[in-house]
Design a protein around this motif. Structure first.
Motif, PDB file in Angstrom:
ATOM      1  N   SER A   1       0.868  -1.415   0.189  1.00  0.00           N
ATOM      2  CA  SER A   1      -0.099   0.523  -0.215  1.00  0.00           C
ATOM      3  C   SER A   1       0.862   1.222   0.135  1.00  0.00           C
ATOM      4  N   GLU A   2       2.000   0.626   0.085  1.00  0.00           N
ATOM      5  CA  GLU A   2       2.855   2.582  -0.098  1.00  0.00           C
ATOM      6  C   GLU A   2       3.297   2.710  -1.687  1.00  0.00           C
ATOM      7  N   LEU A   3       2.905   1.707  -1.897  1.00  0.00           N
ATOM      8  CA  LEU A   3       2.897   2.181  -3.696  1.00  0.00           C
ATOM      9  C   LEU A   3       1.957   2.846  -4.024  1.00  0.00           C
ATOM     10  N   VAL A   4       0.675   2.823  -3.422  1.00  0.00           N
ATOM     11  CA  VAL A   4      -0.340   3.576  -4.423  1.00  0.00           C
ATOM     12  C   VAL A   4      -0.579   5.004  -4.107  1.00  0.00           C
ATOM     13  N   LEU A   5      -0.630   5.884  -5.471  1.00  0.00           N
ATOM     14  CA  LEU A   5      -1.947   6.766  -5.328  1.00  0.00           C
ATOM     15  C   LEU A   5      -3.029   6.561  -4.853  1.00  0.00           C
ATOM     16  N   ASP A   6      -3.275   8.347  -3.803  1.00  0.00           N
ATOM     17  CA  ASP A   6      -5.010   8.648  -4.046  1.00  0.00           C
ATOM     18  C   ASP A   6      -5.628   9.747  -5.035  1.00  0.00           C
ATOM     19  N   ALA A   7      -5.924   8.808  -5.362  1.00  0.00           N
ATOM     20  CA  ALA A   7      -6.135   9.452  -7.092  1.00  0.00           C
ATOM     21  C   ALA A   7      -7.750   8.757  -7.037  1.00  0.00           C
ATOM     22  N   LEU A   8      -8.570   9.414  -8.547  1.00  0.00           N
ATOM     23  CA  LEU A   8      -9.581   9.038  -9.084  1.00  0.00           C
ATOM     24  C   LEU A   8      -9.208   9.048 -10.467  1.00  0.00           C
ATOM     25  N   TRP A   9      -9.212   8.177 -11.394  1.00  0.00           N
ATOM     26  CA  TRP A   9      -8.893   7.618 -12.510  1.00  0.00           C
ATOM     27  C   TRP A   9     -10.389   7.277 -13.255  1.00  0.00           C
ATOM     28  N   ALA A  10      -9.991   7.862 -14.700  1.00  0.00           N
ATOM     29  CA  ALA A  10     -11.411   7.979 -15.676  1.00  0.00           C
ATOM     30  C   ALA A  10     -10.751   7.421 -17.018  1.00  0.00           C
ATOM     31  N   VAL A  11     -11.810   7.066 -17.485  1.00  0.00           N
ATOM     32  CA  VAL A  11     -11.143   6.457 -19.376  1.00  0.00           C
ATOM     33  C   VAL A  11     -12.956   6.640 -20.325  1.00  0.00           C
ATOM     34  N   THR A  12     -12.662   7.715 -20.879  1.00  0.00           N
ATOM     35  CA  THR A  12     -13.667   8.442 -21.675  1.00  0.00           C
ATOM     36  C   THR A  12     -13.831   7.902 -23.106  1.00  0.00           C
ATOM     37  N   ILE A  13     -14.203   7.510 -23.783  1.00  0.00           N
ATOM     38  CA  ILE A  13     -14.863   6.342 -24.882  1.00  0.00           C
ATOM     39  C   ILE A  13     -15.796   7.196 -25.775  1.00  0.00           C
ATOM     40  N   LEU A  14     -15.630   8.407 -26.849  1.00  0.00           N
ATOM     41  CA  LEU A  14     -15.916   8.667 -27.162  1.00  0.00           C
ATOM     42  C   LEU A  14     -16.504   9.686 -28.451  1.00  0.00           C
ATOM     43  N   SER A  15     -17.702   9.879 -29.322  1.00  0.00           N
ATOM     44  CA  SER A  15     -17.482   9.857 -30.384  1.00  0.00           C
ATOM     45  C   SER A  15     -16.945  10.989 -31.336  1.00  0.00           C
ATOM     46  N   ALA A  16     -16.666  11.761 -30.561  1.00  0.00           N
ATOM     47  CA  ALA A  16     -16.496  13.539 -31.173  1.00  0.00           C
ATOM     48  C   ALA A  16     -15.315  14.030 -29.223  1.00  0.00           C
ATOM     49  N   PRO A  17     -14.825  14.909 -30.320  1.00  0.00           N
ATOM     50  CA  PRO A  17     -14.102  16.093 -28.830  1.00  0.00           C
ATOM     51  C   PRO A  17     -15.081  16.443 -27.638  1.00  0.00           C
ATOM     52  N   ALA A  18     -15.026  16.175 -26.866  1.00  0.00           N
ATOM     53  CA  ALA A  18     -15.595  17.192 -25.588  1.00  0.00           C
ATOM     54  C   ALA A  18     -14.935  18.300 -24.623  1.00  0.00           C
ATOM     55  N   ASN A  19     -14.792  18.405 -23.628  1.00  0.00           N
ATOM     56  CA  ASN A  19     -14.349  19.023 -22.425  1.00  0.00           C
ATOM     57  C   ASN A  19     -14.550  17.810 -21.714  1.00  0.00           C
ATOM     58  N   VAL A  20     -13.728  17.122 -20.865  1.00  0.00           N
ATOM     59  CA  VAL A  20     -14.425  16.100 -19.439  1.00  0.00           C
ATOM     60  C   VAL A  20     -13.536  17.265 -18.093  1.00  0.00           C
ATOM     61  N   THR A  21     -14.657  17.151 -17.298  1.00  0.00           N
ATOM     62  CA  THR A  21     -14.202  17.831 -16.419  1.00  0.00           C
ATOM     63  C   THR A  21     -14.128  17.197 -14.828  1.00  0.00           C
ATOM     64  N   LEU A  22     -13.415  16.176 -14.289  1.00  0.00           N
ATOM     65  CA  LEU A  22     -12.981  16.308 -13.102  1.00  0.00           C
ATOM     66  C   LEU A  22     -13.679  16.526 -11.833  1.00  0.00           C
ATOM     67  N   GLN A  23     -14.191  15.586 -10.761  1.00  0.00           N
ATOM     68  CA  GLN A  23     -14.471  17.088  -9.835  1.00  0.00           C
ATOM     69  C   GLN A  23     -13.899  16.011  -8.022  1.00  0.00           C
ATOM     70  N   ILE A  24     -13.803  16.123  -7.472  1.00  0.00           N
ATOM     71  CA  ILE A  24     -13.566  15.888  -6.286  1.00  0.00           C
ATOM     72  C   ILE A  24     -14.896  17.394  -5.350  1.00  0.00           C
ATOM     73  N   VAL A  25     -15.702  15.853  -5.204  1.00  0.00           N
ATOM     74  CA  VAL A  25     -17.008  16.126  -4.138  1.00  0.00           C
ATOM     75  C   VAL A  25     -17.199  16.932  -2.820  1.00  0.00           C
ATOM     76  N   PRO A  26     -18.071  17.594  -2.353  1.00  0.00           N
ATOM     77  CA  PRO A  26     -18.341  16.766  -0.889  1.00  0.00           C
ATOM     78  C   PRO A  26     -19.466  14.781  -1.273  1.00  0.00           C
ATOM     79  N   SER A  27     -19.100  14.249  -0.282  1.00  0.00           N
ATOM     80  CA  SER A  27     -20.207  13.096  -0.708  1.00  0.00           C
ATOM     81  C   SER A  27     -20.982  12.858  -0.435  1.00  0.00           C
ATOM     82  N   SER A  28     -22.013  14.760  -0.136  1.00  0.00           N
ATOM     83  CA  SER A  28     -23.206  13.817  -0.340  1.00  0.00           C
ATOM     84  C   SER A  28     -23.641  15.331  -1.376  1.00  0.00           C
TER      85      SER A  28
END
Ligand code: NAG
Ligand code: NAG
Ligand code: NAG
Ligand code: NAG
Ligand code: NAG
Ligand code: NAG
Ligand code: NAG
Ligand code: NAG
Ligand code: NAG
Ligand code: NAG
Length: 572
Positions: free
Chosen positions: A463-490
């Motif tokens: 566990s010493e090796l791991v990152l605190d991160a979110l990972w995402a993969v987008t599979i899209l038909s056309a260009p886009a703007n992708v916004t990744l957010q950390i939000v309050p859990s509610s």
């Protein structure tokens, strides 16, 4: 950086559901010393003497633990088969152990495959870490199992360099089996591969846990290699319970000066790289999706290159947390930085219009070995004990594994599987229509450095090796703007994000990541991915609304992944 040259001893063992009688399945320790040569060096695939695949088809299969299917009905098998098929998976490698009820489940699986009318394939993976293999009678039992299905219409048949396609038979382990003979090679030869029951009747591709240069003793016995460990960067594994081999762990700890209340590696992404952490993360990234071990096995079998079948492993994750009173396995393999994607990409021709890759050192692409891979085996469909399942949570889980699998199905990863499986089989990435777009996003559920308040298994090796991160993969038909957010859990759409980052991505597949951290004032956060074009929101994956929370202080350690998918292209 040369700090990554270590002799590593790895532990392989399956957790295993034992819903009826508890027979101890002792984890098998396989000590395969390996010298890591990757850091700073690239291995050329053109030095290999193998030519392109001569078999007409490539297949994608998933390793299915029959040991976890005690309560399965034919309908459950049919459901698994339909879902796998919809995800681009052509068949199941049925991992069979020693319980007396398992052959009946195998029979149901073959029957359900026929019943599905999907031309779904099945083959056996004999689990030699459980099945007895010390006497000739043990081999006779295996032969009886195998011959039952040799002519089944749904049996996967595969041969290289031959027009006759023979039934495929595989194993998990088996490198110590002698079947009462003078040597392991004699045992497998005389009692199995060249026994009159089986000789010339099958394609035998076991996953023996031996160093590549040890495969030569099995010439004329095996018809290829299944490189089970190729799925993870096991070179980066801190060893698990009971071992004194913690060299990597301590080396990293001293290098990082790890502060147990912060995740040093994760912090490095957001701050300046004052302590060389960025360089460390860069170094780690060169192991992600590596084909080094594949190349070694392919090279080792080059004497019979024209007909050797090669099965490559891909796996999305690995975390297991059984105490000493149970299976005594408490470790993880690093799967950060989009391991699942990057491993697949190294098995597919590198002609993709790859989009954005926001991982550290994103240009550390692996050489593609697509020409030499016949079959990709996903590890696994349903091994809940080791957290690398891609199927739904079903059947009988290994006792104790509910603690890290509850609410954490991984079916969202099937929506990546379908894309990569199509690319692997067609040597070309599929085009994506508007209604097939999707976002897949995952994270762990607490910081790597969290102190679990009531965990009686203990901190997790690796566990010493791991990152605190979110990972995402987008599979899209056309260009886009992708916004990744950390939000309050509610969270809901009218609450502002705590942090966010927008990526401008092209059509096709992009791999995105941002760090996750919890502000002092909060106990937990959640995450969200929003895909926009112009003023329109096209996809909104709100993990909070699906119950995802990243919490500061967990009850128990859990390094499993929560995975979500949103968009018309999600398989489920
Ligand atoms: C690879 O293919 C080429 C052209 O067909 C052939 O000349 C060569 O002998 C093959 N090499 C091997 C190792 O099979
Ligand atoms: C095959 O499918 C039919 C209809 O769905 C079902 O009644 C039957 O039990 C199935 N048989 C097997 C062996 O799965
Ligand atoms: C660890 O990090 C925390 C939070 O940044 C800090 O308060 C603490 O002093 C650090 N401990 C050490 C030993 O550096
Ligand atoms: C940060 O790391 C990069 C390479 O990873 C290096 O080029 C740069 O000099 C480093 N910056 C500082 C301030 O150390
Ligand atoms: C392939 O094997 C040969 C001899 O066994 C060895 O000299 C060579 O370095 C190996 N190449 C790779 C890429 O592993
Ligand atoms: C290749 O395989 C064939 C049949 O499996 C065997 O007879 C032959 O000896 C092998 N070749 C080498 C170089 O080992
Ligand atoms: C998987 O989990 C998600 C989130 O909890 C849930 O929405 C979804 O229905 C689950 N899917 C399956 C197949 O269990
Ligand atoms: C396979 O790839 C070719 C281009 O190489 C493409 O024309 C075809 O549509 C692809 N087939 C599938 C099923 O994706
Ligand atoms: C969303 O958050 C706002 C602001 O906190 C609150 O007024 C509203 O009731 C919330 N809506 C839902 C559906 O929870
Ligand atoms: C992305 O956002 C930028 C800035 O708002 C905008 O100019 C651009 O058109 C957007 N791209 C797409 C594909 O919507």
């Amino acid at each position: 950086m040369q700090i990554y040259t270590f002799f590593i001893f790895s532990l392989f063992a399956f957790a295993y559901a034992l819903p009826v009688s508890f027979t101890d399945r002792t984890p098998s320790r396989i000590t395969t010393p390996r010298i890591t040569t990757r850091a700073g060096s690239t291995v050329s695939t053109t030095s290999l003497s193998t030519n392109a695949t001569t078999s007409a088809n490539k297949y994608v299969v998933a390793h299915h633990m029959v040991g976890n299917t005690f309560p399965y009905t034919s309908q459950d098998w049919l459901n698994d088969i339909k879902l796998a098929h919809a995800s681009g998976i052509d068949g199941f490698a049925l991992n069979i152990g020693s319980d007396d009820w398992q052959p009946a489940r195998v029979a149901d699986a073959y029957a359900a495959a026929t019943n599905s009318s999907l031309n779904f394939k099945i083959f056996l993976s004999l689990d030699m870490s459980i099945l007895p293999c010390s006497t000739a009678n043990d081999a006779a039992s295996l032969r009886a199992l195998v011959t039952t299905y040799l002519s089944h219409p749904n049996q996967l048949r595969y041969s290289r360099g031959s027009s006759t396609q023979l039934p495929l038979v595989s194993t998990f382990a088996g490198e110590s089996c002698q079947f009462g003979q003078a040597s392991v090679a004699d045992g497998w030869r005389s009692q199995f591969a060249q026994h009159p029951d089986l000789q010339g009747k099958m394609t035998f591709v076991p996953s023996f846990f031996v160093a590549p240069n040890q495969m030569s003793q099995f010439q004329g016995i095996v018809d290829g290699t299944f490189n089970w460990n190729g799925g993870w960067p096991i070179e980066l594994t801190t060893d698990s319970a009971g071992s004194s081999s913690t060299s990597l762990s301590s080396a990293l700890k001293s290098l990082l000066g790890v502060n147990t209340t912060t995740n040093a590696i994760g912090k490095a992404q957001t701050s300046t790289n004052t302590s060389g952490l960025q360089g460390l993360e860069n170094a780690i990234s060169t192991f992600i999706g590596s084909t080094d071990s594949d190349i070694q096995f392919l090279n080792a079998s080059s004497g019979n290159a024209s007909n050797n079948v090669y099965i490559a492993a891909v796996s999305p994750w690995f975390f297991t947390h059984f105490g000493q009173d149970s299976f005594n396995k408490n470790f993880l393999y690093l799967a950060d930085q989009h391991l699942y994607s990057k491993r697949w990409e190294s098995l597919i021709p590198a002609q993709v219009p790859f989009g954005v890759d926001s991982d550290t050192n994103s240009h550390a692409t692996q050489p593609s070995i697509s020409d030499q891979v016949d079959i990709v085996e996903i590890i696994s469909w349903n091994d809940y004990g080791e957290s690398h399942y891609v199927g739904p949570i079903e059947g009988a889980l290994p006792s104790g594994s509910e603690a890290w699998t509850d609410g954490m199905n991984h079916t969202a990863w099937l929506s990546l599987t379908s894309y990569y499986a199509a690319a692997f089989k067609n040597n070309s990435y599929p085009s994506v229509s508007l209604n097939e777009e999707r976002v897949v996003m995952w994270s762990r559920t607490h910081p790597a450095s969290a102190n679990a308040i009531s965990d009686n298994v203990g901190s997790v090796a690796g566990s010493e090796l791991v990152l605190d991160a979110l990972w995402a993969v987008t599979i899209l038909s056309a260009p886009a703007n992708v916004t990744l957010q950390i939000v309050p859990s509610s969270s809901n759409s009218s609450v502002s994000p705590l942090t966010e980052q927008t990526f401008s991505v092209p059509a096709g597949l992009s791999k995105l990541t941002i760090p996750v951290s919890i502000p002092d004032a909060l106990d937990s956060v959640s995450m969200r991915a929003v895909v926009g074009r112009g003023d329109d929101t096209v996809i909104d994956l709100d993990a909070a609304s699906q119950g995802f929370e990243f919490i500061k202080t967990p009850q128990q350690f859990n390094f499993n992944a929560w995975v979500g998918c949103e968009g018309g292209g999600c398989v489920v």
